[in-house]
Each structure stands twice: as C-alpha cells, then as structure tokens.
Scaffold this motif. Structure first.
Motif, PDB file in Angstrom:
ATOM      1  N   PRO A   1      -1.392 -36.705  29.548  1.00 53.94           N
ATOM      2  CA  PRO A   1      -2.854 -38.102  29.567  1.00 53.94           C
ATOM      3  C   PRO A   1      -3.835 -38.209  28.540  1.00 53.94           C
ATOM      4  N   ALA A   2      -4.556 -36.929  28.476  1.00 57.13           N
ATOM      5  CA  ALA A   2      -6.270 -37.123  27.896  1.00 57.13           C
ATOM      6  C   ALA A   2      -5.532 -37.753  26.573  1.00 57.13           C
ATOM      7  N   ALA A   3      -4.212 -37.053  25.909  1.00 54.12           N
ATOM      8  CA  ALA A   3      -3.945 -37.212  23.965  1.00 54.12           C
ATOM      9  C   ALA A   3      -3.683 -38.285  24.310  1.00 54.12           C
ATOM     10  N   LEU A   4      -3.283 -39.241  25.204  1.00 52.90           N
ATOM     11  CA  LEU A   4      -2.616 -40.630  25.066  1.00 52.90           C
ATOM     12  C   LEU A   4      -4.274 -41.554  24.881  1.00 52.90           C
ATOM     13  N   VAL A   5      -4.662 -41.251  26.085  1.00 52.22           N
ATOM     14  CA  VAL A   5      -6.543 -42.046  26.230  1.00 52.22           C
ATOM     15  C   VAL A   5      -7.128 -41.611  24.554  1.00 52.22           C
ATOM     16  N   GLN A   6      -7.111 -40.888  23.988  1.00 52.01           N
ATOM     17  CA  GLN A   6      -8.107 -40.521  23.482  1.00 52.01           C
ATOM     18  C   GLN A   6      -6.897 -41.255  21.994  1.00 52.01           C
TER      19      GLN A   6
ATOM     20  N   LEU B   1     -12.488 -42.462  26.747  1.00 56.42           N
ATOM     21  CA  LEU B   1     -12.619 -40.853  26.625  1.00 56.42           C
ATOM     22  C   LEU B   1     -13.304 -40.688  27.842  1.00 56.42           C
ATOM     23  N   VAL B   2     -14.016 -41.705  28.310  1.00 54.41           N
ATOM     24  CA  VAL B   2     -14.566 -40.387  30.015  1.00 54.41           C
ATOM     25  C   VAL B   2     -13.078 -40.867  30.352  1.00 54.41           C
ATOM     26  N   VAL B   3     -12.428 -41.490  30.635  1.00 46.94           N
ATOM     27  CA  VAL B   3     -11.019 -41.938  31.685  1.00 46.94           C
ATOM     28  C   VAL B   3     -10.015 -41.149  31.188  1.00 46.94           C
ATOM     29  N   GLY B   4      -9.720 -40.910  29.797  1.00 48.32           N
ATOM     30  CA  GLY B   4      -8.825 -39.979  29.511  1.00 48.32           C
ATOM     31  C   GLY B   4      -8.643 -38.891  29.673  1.00 48.32           C
ATOM     32  N   LEU B   5      -9.865 -38.092  29.687  1.00 42.98           N
ATOM     33  CA  LEU B   5     -10.358 -36.508  30.961  1.00 42.98           C
ATOM     34  C   LEU B   5     -10.407 -36.617  31.702  1.00 42.98           C
ATOM     35  N   GLY B   6     -11.351 -37.795  32.397  1.00 46.47           N
ATOM     36  CA  GLY B   6     -10.634 -37.447  33.854  1.00 46.47           C
ATOM     37  C   GLY B   6      -9.688 -37.932  34.529  1.00 46.47           C
ATOM     38  N   ALA B   7      -8.672 -38.590  34.003  1.00 43.06           N
ATOM     39  CA  ALA B   7      -7.245 -38.411  34.148  1.00 43.06           C
ATOM     40  C   ALA B   7      -6.630 -37.055  33.826  1.00 43.06           C
ATOM     41  N   SER B   8      -6.639 -36.213  33.005  1.00 45.08           N
ATOM     42  CA  SER B   8      -6.050 -35.329  32.739  1.00 45.08           C
ATOM     43  C   SER B   8      -6.532 -34.182  33.527  1.00 45.08           C
ATOM     44  N   LEU B   9      -8.583 -34.193  33.724  1.00 44.42           N
ATOM     45  CA  LEU B   9      -8.474 -32.926  34.716  1.00 44.42           C
ATOM     46  C   LEU B   9      -7.840 -33.481  36.323  1.00 44.42           C
ATOM     47  N   ARG B  10      -7.608 -34.358  36.767  1.00 45.23           N
ATOM     48  CA  ARG B  10      -7.155 -34.817  37.913  1.00 45.23           C
ATOM     49  C   ARG B  10      -5.813 -34.639  37.777  1.00 45.23           C
ATOM     50  N   GLY B  11      -5.219 -34.555  36.875  1.00 47.47           N
ATOM     51  CA  GLY B  11      -3.630 -34.362  36.307  1.00 47.47           C
ATOM     52  C   GLY B  11      -2.711 -36.371  36.750  1.00 47.47           C
TER      53      GLY B  11
ATOM     54  N   PRO C   1      -1.310 -39.441  36.519  1.00 47.43           N
ATOM     55  CA  PRO C   1      -0.690 -40.356  35.546  1.00 47.43           C
ATOM     56  C   PRO C   1      -1.586 -41.630  34.997  1.00 47.43           C
ATOM     57  N   THR C   2      -1.332 -42.395  34.003  1.00 44.05           N
ATOM     58  CA  THR C   2      -1.346 -42.794  32.391  1.00 44.05           C
ATOM     59  C   THR C   2      -1.697 -44.289  32.943  1.00 44.05           C
ATOM     60  N   GLY C   3      -0.247 -43.822  33.321  1.00 46.73           N
ATOM     61  CA  GLY C   3       0.829 -45.660  32.793  1.00 46.73           C
ATOM     62  C   GLY C   3       1.351 -45.468  31.649  1.00 46.73           C
ATOM     63  N   SER C   4       2.508 -46.797  31.274  1.00 46.96           N
ATOM     64  CA  SER C   4       2.680 -46.818  30.489  1.00 46.96           C
ATOM     65  C   SER C   4       2.302 -46.604  28.828  1.00 46.96           C
ATOM     66  N   PRO C   5       2.530 -46.024  28.072  1.00 47.37           N
ATOM     67  CA  PRO C   5       2.149 -45.469  26.960  1.00 47.37           C
ATOM     68  C   PRO C   5       1.318 -46.746  25.954  1.00 47.37           C
ATOM     69  N   TRP C   6       2.395 -47.606  26.092  1.00 44.88           N
ATOM     70  CA  TRP C   6       2.478 -48.692  24.706  1.00 44.88           C
ATOM     71  C   TRP C   6       1.723 -49.750  25.294  1.00 44.88           C
TER      72      TRP C   6
END
Length: 535
Positions: free
Chosen positions: A93-98, A150-160, A162-167
């Motif tokens: 997830p972090a990579a997508l939001v990054q 970046l804050v949202v993505g890293l937080g989601a990655s730490l919690r494991g 999902p981030t939703g639709s990639p596009w």
C-alpha cells in the motif's frame, strides 16, 4: 571501506534475524544514529537561518533555479515510475500512495521548470496565467497534498490496511491538484497573499535594479509548518516501517523525509517558489533528491545481492535434488538386482546342482556343469557386489570407511581369504562421487586379488598425509610385472580412469612372487563433501 548503504543493509539483515528469534532490537541502530546527526545539523542550520535577515538565505539566480527544478522534476518522475513498479510487483500500500505523492510533486516541479524557462526567455515578466503569488500557491498545495498522501500510505502499510482501487488512489490526487491550480488561475487575484511582493531585477534598464526578495505571511508560515510536520510524521512512520521490514530503501526514504520537512521550514523563511529565486529550502530539496537517488541505488544493489544469493541457493538445491534423485535411482536398481537377477541366478544354481547330481552324466557333461556352476557363482558374486555398492551409496549416512570395511568383510566371507581393513579416524566425509569411484577402485583391486593373485592375505587401508587421501590394497600373492601388463589390461585401465575422474593418481607396485600394492592418492580439497543445504 563499507558505504552507508552496506552498513544499513547489514543492520537490516541483523534486525530481521533478531525479530524472527523474538528478541527484538537492542541499542541504537545505524539509522537512528544517522537521523540524530541529520536532525542536529538541520536544527543548527535552521536556527542560524532564522537569526539572519530573510534575504540572506535566498538569492536571484534564474539558471541555478532552473537546474534545481529540472533535477528535482526528473528525480520525481523516476521515483514515480519505480514506486509504481514496486507496487505492481509487491502490492505494498505504501508504494501505491508514494506513487501518487511523487506524481503530484513531479507535476508541481514540471510547472516550476516551465516558469523558470519562461523567465529565462522572457526577461522581466513571465507570460502565462501563473503570475504573482500563484507559483507559491501551486508549490504549497502540491507539497501539502504529497505530505498528506505519504502519511496516509505509510500508516496504511503499517496497519496492513488496503488502499482501495489503484487507479483511484493514483489519479484522484492528480485531479485534485489540477483542480486547485485551476482555482488559483481563475481566482488568484482574490486569494490572500502568502508572501510580500517579489520584485525581480530588471537587467534591461540603464541602471539595473536589484531583486527584492519576498517574505512569508503568517498564512504561509502556517501552511509550511503543516507541511513540515506532515513530512516529519511521515519520517517517523517510515522509520517504523524500516524497523519492521529492514528494507534499505525505507532507510534512505526516512532520511530524505527529514530533509523534506526542514526544506518546508526554510521555504517559509524565504519563499523560493517564485521563478528565479533560490533559497536554502531549495538546497534542502536537493538533499531530499539525493537521499531518494541513493535509496534507489542501494535498493537495486540489495535486490541484486538477494537475487545472486537466491540463484546460488537454487543451484545448490538443484544439485541436492539431482543427488537425491540419483540415490533413489541407485536404491531402485539395487532392489531390482536383488529381486530379479540375483534370484534368477540362485534358481539357475539350484537347477545346475540338481543337474550335476544326475547319474547318467558323462565326464564331459559333468565338466560343463561344473563350469556353468562356476560362472553362476561368479555372476552371483558380481551381483551381490553391485547390490552392496548401490545400497551403500543410497543410504546417505554411512561413511566411506564404514562402506569399505563392510565390503572387505563381505569379500573375506565370500572368498575365504584373510582380508583386513585399517581406516584413518581423521578421514573427513567425502562427496558421493569420490566415494563411488574409490569404492569401485577398491572392488576392482580385490577382484584382481581373488582372480589372479593366488594370495592368502590382503590388507586394505586409508590414510591422510599432507592434505592427500591415500587408499591402499596390498596382497601377498604371486605378483606380476606391471611393465608387461601395461595399460592394455582392462581392469588396470578402468582403475586409472576412475582415479583421474576425481583428480587422483593410481600407482601399482608389484614383483613376481612378492605380492602387489595398489595405491590411490587423491587431494582432499577435491573430494571433501560440501556442507548440507538447509531447506
């Protein structure tokens, strides 16, 4: 001398092993030390900049500003592509939001490059809708949006989580940034100012005027402080993610986010988002770019090292699998020889025994029956020898000395000769190929003793001498002249070839009526067994 990337990578590997053992990480790791040093230096530089007048930390240099903006834009585009590839490969997830955050920054920096090129070409004023304090608004909104992502993505990655639709995650922030830019273009004149007016120098006048550098308003201080806080919060989350994953890329990313946070504070001290203005915040942005580039290089190096290690392990596992398959095939052949050929030979021997007991056989028939019986006995002996050798090679546990001792005992039982074996207790484990070839040489030498030597005693021994393994087979038989036998004797030729296959040499010493001594010398460096491959 090890680089920072090497130290961080080794520390990450140690951390992963410690966490897998349940012990955690003790003390201050290398990344923490680097962060402490970076924070100390950045705080000192920021304090010094705040003590200086505003114009002391900024200057007007269109060419330098263009170079910085162009480099930053190229780095952001490259990072965007790499983080997207990382997301597609790993699904992080972090990579997508990054990817979305760096895409936003890439667009903002591309706009800055276009404005710098326009000032370089247009002189005093920049043509186009992004004039006045509009560039400062675009930069501030882009950095605020990127830091939030970046804050949202890293937080989601730490919690494991999902981030939703990639596009949607990728293009929604871009659409938001473009919408905000459109609002700035349409209503820029009615928006509150973020800085004092910026007056660029006019080099076309007879007496060129000096540039008047802008100073920040409280609103811009508030926005920049929020951006700095979000970048530093992202650095904290990235450090936590590094402590969990041990990825060298996360380590460099953490350091880069610290530089990005302080860059926002320096931009509040001296707004540098106007075309041609270069401030200390722009230089810290270069530090952020350098950290990202070093992270890319280190991550690529670590990935290449892991790939090489994986290929090495795969080759060893493949060799182990081939060896295991060979052992299984030998065991199957041993069973077939024992249950098939050996049983048929025993049946033939019984039939020949019954045939020899018939009273109507003449002397010639009796001689033929005896010859057939002898041939069957020889076949049985060879079959038994092959079964024993195959089973020994197939168990994977018996040492070479144990195999050879068992074979010598079996040889004594079958032939009635006195056969002794003396092994060297310091003999290391040998690889299967060496064991097989040496055992075949010993078997051939003992068969020659049985068939040709007319001996009563035979001794077999192994010894270690100066890094060489020596196998000896010595008998007290009638001997022969090796010069007359030459290399035409098939048995002797076979033994020489087998010794050569494992890097050894065969020596035969014999004289008429003085027995025969067969020596095989092999370097231990070529026959010692490799360490077992763990699954």
């Amino acid at each position: 001398m090890p680089t920072f990337a090497d130290v961080i990578s080794r520390r990450g590997s140690t951390r992963r092993r410690a966490q897998s053992d349940g012990g955690g990480v003790r003390g201050v790791d290398t990344l923490s030390a680097v962060l402490v040093v970076s924070l100390s230096g950045l705080i000192a530089v920021t304090a010094a900049a705040m003590a200086l007048p505003g114009q002391s930390v900024s200057t007007f240099a269109v060419g330098l500003d263009l170079v910085i903006d162009a480099v930053t834009a190229l780095v952001m585009i490259a990072i965007t592509a790499l983080t997207w590839v990382r997301f597609r490969d790993r699904g992080e997830p972090a990579a997508l939001v990054q990817t979305a955050a760096f895409l936003v920054l890439a667009i903002a920096n591309t706009i800055a490059v276009a404005l710098a090129v326009g000032r370089l070409d247009g002189g005093v004023a920049v043509a186009g809708p992004l004039t006045g304090h509009a560039p400062l608004y675009v930069s501030a909104m882009a950095h605020l949006l990127a830091a939030s992502l970046l804050v949202v993505g890293l937080g989601a990655s730490l919690r494991g989580a999902p981030t939703g639709s990639p596009w949607v995650v990728l293009w929604a922030p871009v659409a938001g940034l473009l919408g905000m830019i459109l609002l700035v273009v349409l209503f820029g004149s009615s928006l509150p100012s973020l800085s004092s007016p910026f007056i660029a120098p006019n080099w076309q006048q007879a007496a060129p005027t000096q540039a008047q550098m802008p100073t920040s308003t409280p609103l811009f201080w508030l926005i920049s402080g929020a951006c700095a806080g979000l970048f530093l919060l992202a650095a904290i989350l990235s450090r936590r993610l590094y402590r969990r994953s041990g990825s060298i890329g996360d380590a460099f990313f953490t350091v880069g986010l610290v530089f990005a946070g302080f860059a926002q504070l320096h931009l509040a001290l001296a707004p540098g988002s106007y075309p041609g203005v270069v401030s200390s915040g722009d230089l810290l942005r270069v530090g952020f770019d350098v950290a990202l580039l070093l992270g890319i290089e280190a991550e690529a190096g670590a990935s290449l090292a892991r790939l090489r290690q994986a290929n090495h392990d795969l080759e060893r596992l493949q060799d182990a699998e081939v060896h295991r398959s060979a052992l299984e095939e030998r065991a199957r052949l041993a069973r077939e020889l024992h249950d098939g050929l050996s049983q048929d030979l025993w049946l033939a021997k019984l039939k020949v025994g019954r045939l020899s007991s018939l009273p109507m056989l003449d002397e010639e028939a009796t001689s033929l029956v005896d010859d057939i019986g002898g041939a069957i006995d020889a076949g049985l002996a060879d079959a038994r020898q092959a079964v024993i050798a195959l089973r020994w090679e197939g168990d994977g546990e018996t040492t070479f000395d144990e195999q050879l001792a068992s074979y010598v005992d079996d040889f004594a039982d079958r032939t009635g000769l006195r056969a002794d074996f003396v092994g060297d207790p310091s003999l290391p484990r040998l690889n299967p190929r060496a064991e097989a070839e040496l055992l075949r040489i010993a078997q051939e030498a003992l068969n020659n003793v049985r068939r040709h030597a007319d001996a009563t005693v035979v001794r077999v021994n192994t010894a270690i001498d100066a890094g060489w393994l020596r196998l000896g087979v010595v008998d007290n038989g009638r001997g022969f002249d090796p010069a007359l036998a030459g290399d035409n004797a098939f048995g002797l030729l076979s033994m020489r070839e087998r010794a050569s296959l494992i890097g050894g040499r065969l020596t035969i010493e014999s004289r008429l009526h003085d027995g025969t001594r067969v020596w095989v010398d092999v370097p231990l460096s070529g026959v010692a067994a490799l360490a077992p491959v763990s699954a």
